[in-house]
Enzyme design. Structure first.
Site, mmCIF file in Angstrom:
data_model
loop_
_atom_site.group_PDB
_atom_site.id
_atom_site.type_symbol
_atom_site.label_atom_id
_atom_site.label_comp_id
_atom_site.label_asym_id
_atom_site.label_seq_id
_atom_site.Cartn_x
_atom_site.Cartn_y
_atom_site.Cartn_z
ATOM 1 N N GLU A 67 0.822 -1.200 0.000
ATOM 2 C CA GLU A 67 0.000 0.000 0.000
ATOM 3 C C GLU A 67 0.859 1.255 0.000
ATOM 4 O O GLU A 67 1.909 1.310 0.647
ATOM 5 C CB GLU A 67 -0.932 -0.003 1.218
ATOM 6 C CG GLU A 67 -1.968 -1.124 1.145
ATOM 7 C CD GLU A 67 -2.891 -1.190 2.342
ATOM 8 O OE1 GLU A 67 -4.017 -1.692 2.175
ATOM 9 O OE2 GLU A 67 -2.502 -0.757 3.443
ATOM 10 N N CYS A 84 -1.520 6.268 9.960
ATOM 11 C CA CYS A 84 -0.254 5.732 10.455
ATOM 12 C C CYS A 84 -0.487 4.479 11.294
ATOM 13 O O CYS A 84 -1.302 4.467 12.211
ATOM 14 C CB CYS A 84 0.444 6.800 11.296
ATOM 15 S SG CYS A 84 2.031 6.282 11.955
#
EC number: 2.1.1.192
Length: 364
Positions: free
Chosen positions: A91, A338
Protein backbone atom coordinates in the site's frame (compact mmCIF):
# COMPACT_ATOMS: atom_id res chain seq x y z
CA UNK A 1 14.32 -12.78 -18.98
CA UNK A 2 14.12 -9.09 -19.86
CA UNK A 3 15.83 -6.47 -17.68
CA UNK A 4 13.44 -4.12 -15.88
CA UNK A 5 14.97 -0.67 -16.39
CA UNK A 6 12.86 0.72 -13.55
CA UNK A 7 15.32 -1.00 -11.18
CA UNK A 8 18.15 1.34 -12.24
CA UNK A 9 19.12 4.79 -11.06
CA UNK A 10 21.06 6.98 -13.51
CA UNK A 11 24.40 5.37 -12.67
CA UNK A 12 23.01 1.87 -13.19
CA UNK A 13 21.18 2.89 -16.35
CA UNK A 14 24.37 4.44 -17.75
CA UNK A 15 26.26 1.18 -17.15
CA UNK A 16 23.45 -0.77 -18.80
CA UNK A 17 23.59 1.37 -21.94
CA UNK A 18 27.38 1.18 -22.01
CA UNK A 19 27.06 -2.62 -22.01
CA UNK A 20 24.73 -2.22 -25.00
CA UNK A 21 27.36 -0.12 -26.79
CA UNK A 22 25.33 3.08 -26.38
CA UNK A 23 26.47 6.53 -25.23
CA UNK A 24 25.78 7.80 -21.68
CA UNK A 25 23.25 10.44 -22.76
CA UNK A 26 20.86 7.66 -23.76
CA UNK A 27 20.47 6.79 -20.07
CA UNK A 28 19.33 10.34 -19.30
CA UNK A 29 16.86 10.28 -22.17
CA UNK A 30 15.30 7.00 -21.11
CA UNK A 31 15.22 8.02 -17.44
CA UNK A 32 13.31 11.20 -18.30
CA UNK A 33 10.85 9.24 -20.43
CA UNK A 34 10.19 6.70 -17.67
CA UNK A 35 9.93 9.00 -14.67
CA UNK A 36 8.99 12.43 -16.01
CA UNK A 37 6.78 11.43 -18.93
CA UNK A 38 5.46 8.21 -17.40
CA UNK A 39 6.33 6.14 -20.47
CA UNK A 40 5.47 2.46 -20.15
CA UNK A 41 7.09 1.23 -23.35
CA UNK A 42 10.02 2.16 -25.54
CA UNK A 43 7.94 2.93 -28.64
CA UNK A 44 6.75 6.10 -26.87
CA UNK A 45 10.35 7.37 -26.72
CA UNK A 46 10.31 9.24 -30.00
CA UNK A 47 13.76 10.84 -29.66
CA UNK A 48 15.43 7.40 -29.63
CA UNK A 49 16.51 5.85 -32.90
CA UNK A 50 14.18 3.11 -34.17
CA UNK A 51 17.07 0.64 -34.06
CA UNK A 52 17.65 1.39 -30.35
CA UNK A 53 13.95 1.12 -29.56
CA UNK A 54 13.88 -2.25 -31.29
CA UNK A 55 16.92 -3.42 -29.32
CA UNK A 56 15.38 -2.24 -26.04
CA UNK A 57 12.09 -3.97 -26.81
CA UNK A 58 14.00 -7.23 -27.29
CA UNK A 59 16.24 -6.97 -24.22
CA UNK A 60 14.46 -4.83 -21.63
CA UNK A 61 11.14 -3.67 -20.26
CA UNK A 62 9.50 -1.11 -17.98
CA UNK A 63 7.68 -3.29 -15.48
CA UNK A 64 5.48 -1.28 -13.12
CA UNK A 65 3.46 -2.93 -10.31
CA UNK A 66 -0.15 -3.39 -11.37
CA UNK A 67 -2.89 -1.46 -9.60
CA UNK A 68 -5.15 -3.77 -7.58
CA UNK A 69 -7.29 -1.20 -5.77
CA UNK A 70 -7.68 2.56 -5.31
CA UNK A 71 -9.53 4.24 -2.43
CA UNK A 72 -10.23 7.85 -1.53
CA UNK A 73 -10.94 9.07 2.00
CA UNK A 74 -13.48 11.71 2.93
CA UNK A 75 -10.55 14.01 3.81
CA UNK A 76 -8.92 13.65 0.36
CA UNK A 77 -6.35 11.04 1.36
CA UNK A 78 -5.77 8.47 -1.40
CA UNK A 79 -4.61 4.88 -0.98
CA UNK A 80 -3.44 2.48 -3.67
CA UNK A 81 -2.88 -1.26 -3.35
CA UNK A 82 -0.25 -2.44 -5.83
CA UNK A 83 0.30 -6.03 -6.96
CA UNK A 84 3.89 -7.18 -6.44
CA UNK A 85 3.27 -10.79 -7.40
CA UNK A 86 2.66 -14.21 -5.79
CA UNK A 87 -0.40 -12.99 -3.92
CA UNK A 88 1.32 -10.02 -2.31
CA UNK A 89 0.19 -6.40 -2.37
CA UNK A 90 1.70 -3.24 -0.89
CA UNK A 91 0.00 0.00 0.00
CA UNK A 92 1.03 3.56 -0.73
CA UNK A 93 -0.81 6.63 0.55
CA UNK A 94 -1.11 10.22 -0.73
CA UNK A 95 -1.85 12.88 1.90
CA UNK A 96 -2.91 16.31 0.59
CA UNK A 97 -2.09 19.46 2.55
CA UNK A 98 -2.62 23.11 1.69
CA UNK A 99 1.09 23.70 1.05
CA UNK A 100 2.29 20.28 -0.11
CA UNK A 101 1.34 16.82 -1.26
CA UNK A 102 3.02 13.96 0.59
CA UNK A 103 3.34 10.38 -0.62
CA UNK A 104 3.91 7.64 1.96
CA UNK A 105 5.82 4.75 0.34
CA UNK A 106 6.30 1.11 1.40
CA UNK A 107 9.68 -0.65 1.31
CA UNK A 108 8.82 -4.27 2.18
CA UNK A 109 6.00 -6.78 1.80
CA UNK A 110 5.01 -6.80 5.45
CA UNK A 111 7.73 -6.04 7.98
CA UNK A 112 10.47 -8.12 9.54
CA UNK A 113 10.24 -6.14 12.79
CA UNK A 114 7.50 -6.79 15.33
CA UNK A 115 6.52 -3.41 16.73
CA UNK A 116 3.50 -4.43 18.77
CA UNK A 117 1.30 -1.41 18.01
CA UNK A 118 1.62 -1.61 14.21
CA UNK A 119 -0.83 -3.39 11.92
CA UNK A 120 1.87 -4.06 9.31
CA UNK A 121 3.97 -5.86 11.92
CA UNK A 122 1.06 -8.19 12.70
CA UNK A 123 0.90 -9.23 9.03
CA UNK A 124 4.31 -10.89 9.14
CA UNK A 125 6.95 -10.61 6.43
CA UNK A 126 7.38 -11.95 2.91
CA UNK A 127 10.25 -10.14 1.18
CA UNK A 128 11.99 -6.87 0.37
CA UNK A 129 10.59 -4.79 -2.46
CA UNK A 130 12.78 -4.25 -5.51
CA UNK A 131 13.87 -0.72 -6.43
CA UNK A 132 11.33 -0.87 -9.28
CA UNK A 133 8.52 -1.77 -6.86
CA UNK A 134 9.49 1.09 -4.54
CA UNK A 135 9.84 3.77 -7.22
CA UNK A 136 6.82 2.28 -9.00
CA UNK A 137 4.66 3.59 -6.14
CA UNK A 138 5.79 7.15 -6.89
CA UNK A 139 5.32 6.50 -10.62
CA UNK A 140 1.71 5.39 -10.04
CA UNK A 141 0.89 8.24 -7.70
CA UNK A 142 2.28 10.85 -10.09
CA UNK A 143 0.20 9.36 -12.88
CA UNK A 144 -2.93 9.40 -10.70
CA UNK A 145 -2.49 12.87 -9.21
CA UNK A 146 -1.12 14.74 -12.24
CA UNK A 147 -0.02 18.38 -11.96
CA UNK A 148 -1.25 21.58 -10.33
CA UNK A 149 -2.71 24.53 -12.31
CA UNK A 150 0.86 25.91 -12.27
CA UNK A 151 2.02 22.72 -14.04
CA UNK A 152 3.86 21.54 -10.93
CA UNK A 153 3.64 17.97 -9.71
CA UNK A 154 1.04 17.47 -6.99
CA UNK A 155 3.46 15.23 -5.08
CA UNK A 156 6.11 17.48 -3.55
CA UNK A 157 7.25 15.33 -0.61
CA UNK A 158 7.99 11.64 -0.10
CA UNK A 159 8.18 9.81 3.21
CA UNK A 160 9.41 6.23 3.49
CA UNK A 161 6.94 5.44 6.25
CA UNK A 162 4.70 2.82 4.66
CA UNK A 163 4.89 -0.95 5.08
CA UNK A 164 8.29 -2.25 6.18
CA UNK A 165 11.56 -1.02 7.70
CA UNK A 166 13.41 0.91 4.95
CA UNK A 167 16.85 0.35 6.49
CA UNK A 168 16.33 -3.42 6.31
CA UNK A 169 16.07 -3.08 2.51
CA UNK A 170 18.98 -0.69 2.29
CA UNK A 171 20.36 -1.11 -1.24
CA UNK A 172 17.00 -1.05 -3.03
CA UNK A 173 15.80 1.89 -0.95
CA UNK A 174 18.96 3.87 -1.74
CA UNK A 175 18.54 3.18 -5.47
CA UNK A 176 14.93 4.41 -5.29
CA UNK A 177 16.03 7.49 -3.34
CA UNK A 178 18.65 8.23 -6.00
CA UNK A 179 15.92 8.21 -8.68
CA UNK A 180 13.69 10.47 -6.57
CA UNK A 181 16.45 13.06 -6.15
CA UNK A 182 17.86 12.92 -9.69
CA UNK A 183 16.96 15.86 -11.95
CA UNK A 184 16.34 13.35 -14.74
CA UNK A 185 14.01 11.43 -12.43
CA UNK A 186 11.67 13.22 -10.01
CA UNK A 187 13.97 16.09 -9.01
CA UNK A 188 12.96 16.14 -5.35
CA UNK A 189 15.03 18.01 -2.78
CA UNK A 190 16.81 15.99 -0.08
CA UNK A 191 14.92 18.10 2.44
CA UNK A 192 11.61 16.88 0.98
CA UNK A 193 12.44 13.18 1.14
CA UNK A 194 12.32 11.51 4.55
CA UNK A 195 13.37 8.00 5.53
CA UNK A 196 11.91 6.61 8.74
CA UNK A 197 13.63 3.93 10.79
CA UNK A 198 12.91 2.06 13.99
CA UNK A 199 16.58 2.41 14.84
CA UNK A 200 18.86 0.18 12.73
CA UNK A 201 22.04 1.94 13.85
CA UNK A 202 24.61 0.58 11.32
CA UNK A 203 22.32 1.39 8.40
CA UNK A 204 21.72 4.89 9.75
CA UNK A 205 25.45 5.47 9.53
CA UNK A 206 25.55 4.08 5.97
CA UNK A 207 22.64 6.26 4.85
CA UNK A 208 24.38 9.33 6.28
CA UNK A 209 27.40 8.58 4.07
CA UNK A 210 25.70 7.65 0.78
CA UNK A 211 22.27 9.34 0.70
CA UNK A 212 21.72 11.76 3.60
CA UNK A 213 18.05 12.65 3.19
CA UNK A 214 15.89 13.87 6.07
CA UNK A 215 15.64 11.31 8.88
CA UNK A 216 12.73 10.35 11.11
CA UNK A 217 13.18 7.90 13.98
CA UNK A 218 10.28 5.84 15.29
CA UNK A 219 11.07 6.38 18.96
CA UNK A 220 7.78 5.70 20.78
CA UNK A 221 9.32 5.36 24.26
CA UNK A 222 11.40 7.37 26.69
CA UNK A 223 13.26 4.47 28.31
CA UNK A 224 14.63 1.07 27.35
CA UNK A 225 12.17 -0.86 29.51
CA UNK A 226 9.11 0.38 27.61
CA UNK A 227 10.81 0.42 24.22
CA UNK A 228 12.00 -3.17 24.59
CA UNK A 229 8.35 -4.17 24.94
CA UNK A 230 6.85 -2.23 22.04
CA UNK A 231 9.84 -1.95 19.65
CA UNK A 232 11.78 -5.23 20.03
CA UNK A 233 14.65 -3.91 17.87
CA UNK A 234 15.59 -1.82 20.91
CA UNK A 235 17.05 -4.94 22.54
CA UNK A 236 19.71 -4.93 19.80
CA UNK A 237 20.21 -1.17 19.52
CA UNK A 238 19.22 0.42 22.86
CA UNK A 239 18.43 4.09 23.25
CA UNK A 240 21.96 5.21 24.15
CA UNK A 241 23.29 3.76 20.88
CA UNK A 242 20.35 5.16 18.94
CA UNK A 243 20.84 8.70 20.26
CA UNK A 244 24.55 8.56 19.38
CA UNK A 245 23.67 7.46 15.83
CA UNK A 246 21.25 10.39 15.54
CA UNK A 247 24.02 12.79 16.51
CA UNK A 248 26.33 11.28 13.89
CA UNK A 249 23.64 11.49 11.21
CA UNK A 250 23.17 15.22 11.70
CA UNK A 251 26.75 15.86 10.53
CA UNK A 252 25.60 15.37 6.91
CA UNK A 253 21.82 15.66 7.15
CA UNK A 254 19.95 18.15 4.91
CA UNK A 255 18.00 19.35 7.94
CA UNK A 256 19.58 20.38 11.22
CA UNK A 257 17.28 18.19 13.30
CA UNK A 258 15.96 14.64 13.64
CA UNK A 259 12.21 14.08 13.72
CA UNK A 260 11.22 11.73 16.51
CA UNK A 261 7.92 9.96 15.95
CA UNK A 262 6.06 9.00 19.09
CA UNK A 263 2.81 7.03 18.99
CA UNK A 264 0.62 7.86 21.99
CA UNK A 265 -0.54 4.66 23.72
CA UNK A 266 -2.91 4.98 26.64
CA UNK A 267 -1.24 4.00 29.92
CA UNK A 268 1.92 2.76 28.19
CA UNK A 269 4.05 5.76 27.20
CA UNK A 270 1.85 8.84 27.61
CA UNK A 271 2.38 10.00 31.19
CA UNK A 272 4.00 13.27 32.26
CA UNK A 273 6.98 11.33 33.61
CA UNK A 274 7.56 9.88 30.13
CA UNK A 275 7.64 13.38 28.63
CA UNK A 276 10.20 14.47 31.22
CA UNK A 277 12.30 11.36 30.51
CA UNK A 278 12.18 12.22 26.80
CA UNK A 279 13.58 15.67 27.46
CA UNK A 280 16.51 14.12 29.31
CA UNK A 281 17.01 11.44 26.63
CA UNK A 282 17.35 13.82 23.67
CA UNK A 283 19.36 16.54 25.42
CA UNK A 284 22.25 16.27 22.94
CA UNK A 285 20.18 15.67 19.79
CA UNK A 286 18.67 18.64 17.93
CA UNK A 287 15.18 17.39 17.20
CA UNK A 288 11.47 17.96 16.92
CA UNK A 289 8.66 15.66 17.99
CA UNK A 290 5.73 14.33 16.03
CA UNK A 291 3.16 12.92 18.45
CA UNK A 292 0.90 10.36 16.78
CA UNK A 293 -2.44 9.47 18.38
CA UNK A 294 -2.65 5.68 18.12
CA UNK A 295 -4.79 4.51 15.21
CA UNK A 296 -6.75 1.43 16.37
CA UNK A 297 -6.92 -1.78 14.38
CA UNK A 298 -8.75 -5.02 15.27
CA UNK A 299 -7.39 -6.87 18.33
CA UNK A 300 -4.44 -4.51 18.73
CA UNK A 301 -4.61 -4.62 22.53
CA UNK A 302 -3.92 -0.88 22.73
CA UNK A 303 -6.02 2.24 23.16
CA UNK A 304 -5.40 5.77 21.95
CA UNK A 305 -4.23 8.23 24.61
CA UNK A 306 -6.85 10.71 25.74
CA UNK A 307 -6.79 14.19 24.24
CA UNK A 308 -5.96 15.55 27.69
CA UNK A 309 -2.93 13.27 28.11
CA UNK A 310 -1.69 14.21 24.65
CA UNK A 311 -2.13 17.91 25.43
CA UNK A 312 -0.23 17.66 28.73
CA UNK A 313 2.53 15.61 27.08
CA UNK A 314 2.85 18.14 24.26
CA UNK A 315 2.89 21.11 26.64
CA UNK A 316 5.72 19.64 28.74
CA UNK A 317 7.87 19.19 25.63
CA UNK A 318 7.01 22.63 24.27
CA UNK A 319 7.79 24.31 27.58
CA UNK A 320 11.23 22.70 27.40
CA UNK A 321 11.78 24.46 24.06
CA UNK A 322 10.99 21.68 21.58
CA UNK A 323 8.95 22.02 18.40
CA UNK A 324 6.07 19.57 18.78
CA UNK A 325 3.33 18.65 16.34
CA UNK A 326 0.38 16.38 16.99
CA UNK A 327 -0.31 14.48 13.79
CA UNK A 328 -3.81 14.80 12.43
CA UNK A 329 -5.37 11.42 11.81
CA UNK A 330 -5.77 11.21 8.04
CA UNK A 331 -7.41 8.50 5.99
CA UNK A 332 -8.46 6.32 8.92
CA UNK A 333 -11.82 5.63 7.23
CA UNK A 334 -9.91 3.70 4.52
CA UNK A 335 -7.28 2.24 6.91
CA UNK A 336 -4.63 4.56 5.48
CA UNK A 337 -3.60 6.22 8.75
CA UNK A 338 -0.25 5.73 10.46
CA UNK A 339 0.14 2.17 11.71
CA UNK A 340 -2.90 0.87 9.81
CA UNK A 341 -1.28 -0.19 6.53
CA UNK A 342 -1.43 -3.95 6.06
CA UNK A 343 -1.62 -4.67 2.34
CA UNK A 344 -1.73 -8.33 1.32
CA UNK A 345 1.13 -10.35 2.79
CA UNK A 346 1.89 -14.02 2.19
CA UNK A 347 3.58 -14.35 5.57
CA UNK A 348 6.79 -16.40 5.73
CA UNK A 349 7.32 -15.83 9.46
CA UNK A 350 4.12 -17.48 10.80
CA UNK A 351 3.51 -14.27 12.73
CA UNK A 352 -0.09 -14.00 11.52
CA UNK A 353 -0.66 -17.56 12.75
CA UNK A 354 0.92 -16.75 16.12
CA UNK A 355 -1.33 -13.71 16.68
CA UNK A 356 -4.41 -15.69 15.67
CA UNK A 357 -3.55 -18.36 18.25
CA UNK A 358 -3.04 -15.70 20.93
CA UNK A 359 -6.41 -14.13 20.14
CA UNK A 360 -8.17 -17.51 20.18
CA UNK A 361 -6.60 -18.20 23.58
CA UNK A 362 -7.78 -14.84 24.90
CA UNK A 363 -11.31 -15.46 23.67
CA UNK A 364 -11.34 -18.94 25.22
Amino acid sequence: MKTNLLNYDLQGLTRHFADMGEKPFRAKQVMRWMHQSGAQNFDEMTDLAKSLRHKLNEQAGIEIPKLMMSQKSSDGTRKWLLDVGTGNGVETVFIPESDRGTLCISSQVGCALECTFCSTGRQGFNRNLTAAEIIGQLWWANKAMGVTPKNERVISNVVMMGMGEPMANFDNVVTALSIMLDDHGYGLSRRRVTVSTSGMVPQMDRLRDVMPVALAVSLHASNDEVRNQIVPLNKKYPLKELMAACQRYLVKAPRDFITFEYVMLDGINDKAQHARELIELVTDVPCKFNLIPFNPFPNSGYERSSNENIRVFRDILQQAGFVVTVRKTRGDDIDAACGQLAGQVQDKTRRQQKWQQILIGQQG
